[in-house]
Design an enzyme around this catalytic site. Sequence first.
Site: not given
Ligand SMILES: NC(=O)c1ccc[n+]([C@@H]2O[C@H](COP(=O)([O-])OP(=O)(O)OC[C@H]3O[C@@H](n4cnc5c(N)ncnc54)[C@H](O)[C@@H]3O)[C@@H](O)[C@H]2O)c1
Length: 259
Positions: A141, A154
Amino acid sequence: MDLKNKIAIVTGAGSGIGKSIAKTFAKAGATVVIAEINEENGRNTAMEMKEEGYPSMYLNTDVSSSASVQSMIEQTNDQFGRLDILVNNAGLEYFTTIEETTEEQWSKTMDVNLKGVFLGIKHAIPMMKKQGQGSIINIASVAGLSAWPGLGVYSAAKGGVVQLTKAAAVENGKYGIRVNSISPGAIRTPLLEEQYIGSTNDPAALEAELLKRNPLKRFGMPDDIAEAALYLAGERSQFVNGHSLVVDGGLTSFVGELI
Ligand SMILES: NC(=O)c1ccc[n+]([C@@H]2O[C@H](COP(=O)([O-])OP(=O)(O)OC[C@H]3O[C@@H](n4cnc5c(N)ncnc54)[C@H](O)[C@@H]3O)[C@@H](O)[C@H]2O)c1
């Protein structure tokens, strides 16, 4: 068809960025394993992909459990006999100051966001070593590169992901395994909308502020990250290793308006 005949695992592929990566890889020719803790969402992703004509398999997986991650790798081996690409994407966040973060929130954040990546790498390496090739992509991130008030724990976990990526890259390059990370900016997903913006006192103000600070004046979409993952997964990035690819529309390059 950059990923023709490749076998890929995407963790957290039941939603947001992971779901988009899974579909993008499938369109590029890969068979994708949907490894997700939320059974309903994971099965839905796999079903949607099958309906669109792409092979996929759902595996109920908790990335914070060593036994579960080991089983994810073993079942992929049993079913397909190889593993070419692993995307450690599953993650979560709590929007709270360091002072107010509970130890449970600290542990959960570290267990899923950092230990989950460690376990994925640890258990995928033996299989990739045997094959003499593999590409691992860890979703970090921009919060792992810069600090954001309310995202301290985080940030610590995601900064760890960036460093763990480099360590895994330098240890395993000699086996033909590349390890890279992607640092997304603000991407429109349930995590951004519910766990970050939605958990603040004034979601509209935070949303406006994030837009104001982005040079492209828009939020990223999951497909923006999926395209970066596709590049890192395939042949076009053969000499890219240990890299942290920032995909944020310029957010972290922007220090503020001067005039
Ligand atoms: N959306 C953003 O702005 C953003 C920015 C930077 C980084 N990220 C990172 O991108 C990645 C995806 O995030 P997203 O925004 O798509 O979120 P999201 O919440 O849409 O998807 C995350 C998925 O991970 C699954 N998950 C959570 N805990 C889990 C576990 N213990 N085992 C297996 N699956 C699990 C959840 O059920 C969910 O389906 C994450 O690592 C997040 O930190 C997101």
